[in-house]
Scaffold this active site. Structure first.
Site, short mmCIF file in Angstrom:
data_model
loop_
_atom_site.label_atom_id
_atom_site.label_comp_id
_atom_site.label_asym_id
_atom_site.label_seq_id
_atom_site.Cartn_x
_atom_site.Cartn_y
_atom_site.Cartn_z
NE ARG A 50 2.37 5.39 6.53
CZ ARG A 50 2.31 5.85 4.89
NH1 ARG A 50 2.28 4.95 4.28
NH2 ARG A 50 2.25 7.03 4.61
CD GLU A 61 5.76 4.40 6.59
OE1 GLU A 61 5.49 5.54 7.42
OE2 GLU A 61 5.44 4.37 5.52
NE ARG A 117 -1.34 2.60 -1.70
CZ ARG A 117 -0.61 3.44 -0.95
NH1 ARG A 117 -0.49 4.45 -1.78
NH2 ARG A 117 -0.24 2.87 0.36
CG ASP A 166 12.93 16.21 -9.87
OD1 ASP A 166 12.40 15.38 -9.77
OD2 ASP A 166 14.19 16.62 -9.40
CG ASP A 232 5.33 9.85 2.45
OD1 ASP A 232 6.10 10.43 3.06
OD2 ASP A 232 5.16 8.84 1.71
P1 NAD Z 1 11.90 9.71 -5.97
O1 NAD Z 1 12.98 9.86 -4.91
O2 NAD Z 1 11.90 8.58 -6.91
O3 NAD Z 1 11.67 11.02 -6.69
C1 NAD Z 1 11.55 12.11 -5.79
C2 NAD Z 1 11.88 13.44 -6.86
O4 NAD Z 1 11.69 14.70 -6.09
C3 NAD Z 1 13.33 13.26 -7.08
O5 NAD Z 1 13.44 13.34 -8.64
C4 NAD Z 1 13.99 14.68 -6.55
O6 NAD Z 1 14.87 15.26 -7.29
C5 NAD Z 1 12.51 15.40 -6.33
N1 NAD Z 1 12.77 16.52 -5.50
C6 NAD Z 1 13.30 16.44 -4.33
N2 NAD Z 1 13.15 17.67 -3.60
C7 NAD Z 1 12.55 18.57 -4.59
C8 NAD Z 1 12.29 20.01 -4.54
N3 NAD Z 1 12.30 20.71 -3.57
N4 NAD Z 1 11.50 20.42 -5.74
C9 NAD Z 1 11.33 19.70 -6.61
N5 NAD Z 1 11.57 18.29 -6.88
C10 NAD Z 1 12.40 17.83 -5.95
O7 NAD Z 1 10.63 9.26 -5.01
P2 NAD Z 1 9.04 8.75 -5.34
O8 NAD Z 1 9.03 7.16 -5.15
O9 NAD Z 1 8.71 9.41 -6.60
O10 NAD Z 1 8.37 9.29 -4.22
C11 NAD Z 1 8.01 10.56 -4.25
C12 NAD Z 1 7.57 11.07 -2.77
O11 NAD Z 1 6.18 10.33 -2.53
C13 NAD Z 1 8.53 10.28 -1.82
O12 NAD Z 1 8.50 11.21 -0.55
C14 NAD Z 1 7.44 9.11 -1.12
O13 NAD Z 1 7.56 8.73 0.11
C15 NAD Z 1 5.97 9.73 -1.53
N6 NAD Z 1 5.13 8.68 -1.82
C16 NAD Z 1 3.96 8.82 -1.14
C17 NAD Z 1 2.86 8.02 -1.54
C18 NAD Z 1 1.33 7.99 -1.13
O14 NAD Z 1 0.53 7.04 -1.05
N7 NAD Z 1 1.17 9.36 -0.72
C19 NAD Z 1 3.21 6.62 -2.03
C20 NAD Z 1 4.46 6.32 -2.69
C21 NAD Z 1 5.42 7.35 -2.39
#
Ligand code: NAD
Length: 354
Positions: A50, A61, A117, A166, A232
């Site tokens: 991407r 992105e 997804r 968390d 990511d």
């Molecule tokens: P979010 O901000 O809603 O939730 C993230 C959670 O992680 C928060 O509750 C935070 O308190 C917790 N956290 C942070 N550091 C931590 C640690 N060291 N130990 C335990 N908990 C911790 O974010 P989200 O929308 O749920 O997304 C989560 C992650 O997934 C993001 O980094 C996002 O970029 C990624 N993501 C990846 C994909 C994929 O396809 N792989 C898709 C969507 C999101």
């Protein structure tokens, strides 16, 4: 062939209603089916990592792909600091278009669709790689993605117990509350170590723009399966390098994952397997009961393409869209200017008639 000049648009409200009408678990299961279908014809897709625009606080992105018939792209951001200001870490919208005409055929919110997804993709990977008979999931990071991840693994992989951890206990309480009545037995833990001990599957979905260590080598045992989906983008990972060195690693599209995934910590030629190859039977998935398998999921454009195809079909059943007037379409294709002039006349006629 004359194409319609309006484009179906799915708002957040319509997406929520569509998902509630069909049922969240059913939606995830159906999207997983579309993902498996598209992964089965992997070679047909245009694939590039991407296109990312990084800033100190996050990333914006664009994720394009095409199978030669349909074309799609998603706009998505990742801003871990956003939740402090009451904003989401990840938001997205996207579009499906006809390769034949180049006209858009669907435009939609994709924040919810991305959560669906991403959960479907984790489930597809888990179904292929986790130990048979897995029932217990440790879910580390209980933010926006977390409930979707838990429900996907319940529906598609037989998970019945979920252990939550968390950094912010309020996030775990929110997740537990939201999953009440889902049929999952939920327990909140006060450390990641306690949550993962004895779990068959571990999913990390934390958000932090740094090389974090959510899982260190002593925390994971043989015979477990890990979905690491929170790391990511460059400089944003969740697993200690030693966990990677012990694991059989599976990725979506290596060219992108080597930039963004956990494996950015490894040499560029470190051997990894591709999920589509496992699904097509070309390479083995889990090779033994005590193997440690890792799905280093970063989210790839083909999964969004699949989700958009699913949505196009789902709209036939639900009609949950509005028509957007977004394609200029003069009666005489070369007379774009004349179309504007005639609008002046039309407006004048409307005023006279009023
Ligand atoms: P979010 O901000 O809603 O939730 C993230 C959670 O992680 C928060 O509750 C935070 O308190 C917790 N956290 C942070 N550091 C931590 C640690 N060291 N130990 C335990 N908990 C911790 O974010 P989200 O929308 O749920 O997304 C989560 C992650 O997934 C993001 O980094 C996002 O970029 C990624 N993501 C990846 C994909 C994929 O396809 N792989 C898709 C969507 C999101």
């Amino acid at each position: 062939m004359k194409t319609l000049n309006t484009v179906p648009f799915v708002s957040v409200e319509n997406m929520m209603r569509l998902v509630l009408e069909l049922g969240i678990e059913t939606c995830i299961e159906q999207i997983a089916g579309y993902i498996e279908e598209d992964f089965a014809k992997w070679q047909q897709f245009d694939k590039i990592p991407r296109v990312a625009s990084h800033s100190r606080e996050g990333v914006i992105e664009l994720m394009p792909t095409s199978d030669g018939v349909d074309y799609s792209f998603k706009y998505v951001n990742g801003h871990p600091k956003n939740t402090r200001d009451g904003l989401q870490t990840v938001t997205a919208f996207g579009l499906l278009a006809s390769v034949e005409t180049g006209y858009p055929v669907l435009m939609t919110e994709m924040t919810l669709l991305t959560a669906l997804r991403t959960a479907a993709t984790s489930a597809v990977a888990t179904r292929a790689l986790a130990p048979k008979g897995s029932t217990t999931l440790a879910l580390i990071g209980n933010g926006a993605q977390s409930e979707f991840q838990a429900l996907a693994l319940k529906k598609l992989c037989g998970i019945s117990k979920v252990r939550l951890y968390d950094l912010d206990p309020a996030a775990s309480q929110k997740c537990a509350r939201n999953l009440e009545g889902s049929g999952l037995a939920i327990t909140i833990y006060s450390s990641a170590e306690a949550a993962v001990e004895g779990a068959h599957v571990i999913t990390t979905c934390t958000a932090d723009k740094q090389y974090a260590t959510i899982l260190s080598d002593n925390m994971v045992g043989s015979g477990q399966h890990i979905n690491a989906i929170g790391g990511d983008c460059p400089g944003k990972t969740e697993l200690h390098k030693d966990v990677l060195l012990r694991s059989d690693i599976f990725v979506e599209f290596p060219d992108q994952t080597r930039i963004e995934g956990e494996i950015q910590q490894l040499d560029d030629d470190y051997p990894v397997k591709e999920l589509w190859q496992v699904l097509s039977g070309e390479v083995p998935g889990r090779e033994s009961d005590d193997a440690l398998t890792l799905f280093d999921g970063v989210g790839f454009a083909v999964e969004d393409f699949s989700a958009l195809r699913w949505l196009r079909d789902a709209l036939q059943l639900t009609g949950r869209f509005v028509d957007l007037d977004m394609i200029a379409d003069p009666d005489e294709p070369r007379d774009l200017y004349g179309m504007v002039i005639r609008e002046v006349e039309r407006m004048a006629n409307e005023r006279a008639a009023a």
